[in-house]
Design a protein around this motif. Structure first.
Motif, short mmCIF file in Angstrom:
data_model
loop_
_atom_site.label_atom_id
_atom_site.label_comp_id
_atom_site.label_asym_id
_atom_site.label_seq_id
_atom_site.Cartn_x
_atom_site.Cartn_y
_atom_site.Cartn_z
N VAL A 24 2.80 10.77 8.99
CA VAL A 24 1.77 10.95 7.96
C VAL A 24 0.64 11.77 8.57
N ILE A 25 0.34 12.90 7.93
CA ILE A 25 -0.71 13.80 8.41
C ILE A 25 -1.78 13.89 7.33
N THR A 26 -3.04 13.78 7.72
CA THR A 26 -4.12 14.03 6.77
C THR A 26 -4.93 15.24 7.22
N ALA A 27 -5.38 15.99 6.22
CA ALA A 27 -6.17 17.18 6.51
C ALA A 27 -7.56 16.81 7.00
N GLY A 28 -8.24 15.97 6.27
CA GLY A 28 -9.60 15.59 6.63
C GLY A 28 -9.78 14.09 6.70
N THR A 29 -10.93 13.68 7.16
CA THR A 29 -11.19 12.25 7.27
C THR A 29 -11.28 11.58 5.90
N SER A 30 -11.70 12.31 4.89
CA SER A 30 -11.78 11.71 3.55
C SER A 30 -10.40 11.51 2.93
N ASP A 31 -9.35 12.08 3.51
CA ASP A 31 -7.98 11.91 3.03
C ASP A 31 -7.28 10.70 3.67
N ILE A 32 -7.91 10.10 4.65
CA ILE A 32 -7.28 8.99 5.39
C ILE A 32 -6.90 7.81 4.49
N PRO A 33 -7.72 7.36 3.54
CA PRO A 33 -7.30 6.21 2.73
C PRO A 33 -5.96 6.43 2.00
N VAL A 34 -5.73 7.61 1.48
CA VAL A 34 -4.47 7.90 0.80
C VAL A 34 -3.34 7.98 1.82
N GLY A 35 -3.61 8.56 2.98
CA GLY A 35 -2.61 8.60 4.05
C GLY A 35 -2.25 7.20 4.53
N GLU A 36 -3.26 6.34 4.63
CA GLU A 36 -3.00 4.96 5.04
C GLU A 36 -2.16 4.22 4.01
N GLU A 37 -2.41 4.49 2.73
CA GLU A 37 -1.60 3.86 1.69
C GLU A 37 -0.13 4.27 1.84
N ALA A 38 0.12 5.53 2.12
CA ALA A 38 1.50 6.00 2.35
C ALA A 38 2.10 5.34 3.59
N ALA A 39 1.33 5.28 4.66
CA ALA A 39 1.82 4.71 5.92
C ALA A 39 2.12 3.22 5.78
N VAL A 40 1.21 2.47 5.20
CA VAL A 40 1.40 1.03 5.05
C VAL A 40 2.61 0.75 4.15
N THR A 41 2.77 1.53 3.10
CA THR A 41 3.91 1.35 2.20
C THR A 41 5.22 1.59 2.93
N ALA A 42 5.32 2.67 3.68
CA ALA A 42 6.55 2.98 4.42
C ALA A 42 6.86 1.92 5.47
#
Length: 150
Positions: A24-42
């Motif tokens: 899971v890669i995020t572009a900016g720090t404000s994208d981290i919550p959506v990236g975390e949602e993907a990571a936790v789900t997987a």
């Protein structure tokens, strides 16, 4: 610099060679919550996940510093707001499936994520699947399914 790799989860199915990681890669720090949602789900579904944050096109050197993570993964989730360019950049560098997730973060003409969504839908890189805006859950589900296909 915030860029870092975080490892978590382990799959109950298959050996380490058979069941590689989801990245899971995020572009900016404000994208981290959506990236975390993907990571936790997987992870919840059984995939191992690596996360690399804050490696967007405004600081491509940080993305290049983490290239080794690309080789150890089966599928890459790329989360980006603003102009949504990162999935195309990553897609041009790897031969892995890319799941692009636009986020509603941004300012100016980001229009609540529509600019990033349209950029991802119009990418010229083949092999990119695009989720809806802020749909980290859907990205995590699809990444796990791709990761566990035999």
């Amino acid at each position: 610099m915030l860029s870092f790799i975080q490892h978590r989860g382990s799959s109950p199915w298959g050996s380490e060679e058979e069941n590689r990681d989801v990245l899971v890669i995020t572009a900016g720090t404000s994208d981290i919550p959506v990236g975390e949602e993907a990571a936790v789900t997987a992870v919840f579904l059984g995939s191992r996940v690596q996360s690399v944050y804050d490696v967007g096109v405004a600081g491509l050197h940080r993305l290049m510093d983490n290239r080794e993570a690309f080789k150890k993964t089966r599928v890459i989730v790329v989360v980006a707001g603003m102009e949504g360019a990162l999935p195309s950049v990553v897609g041009g560098m790897v031969d892995r499936p890319i799941i692009a997730v636009p986020t509603s973060t941004g300012y100016g003409t980001s229009f609540g994520g529509l600019t990033a969504l349209f950029a991802m839908l119009n990418s010229c890189v083949p092999g990119i699947a695009v989720m809806n805006i802020d749909n980290g859950f859907g990205a995590g589900c699809l990444a796990h399914r791709i990761n566990t296909v035999r």
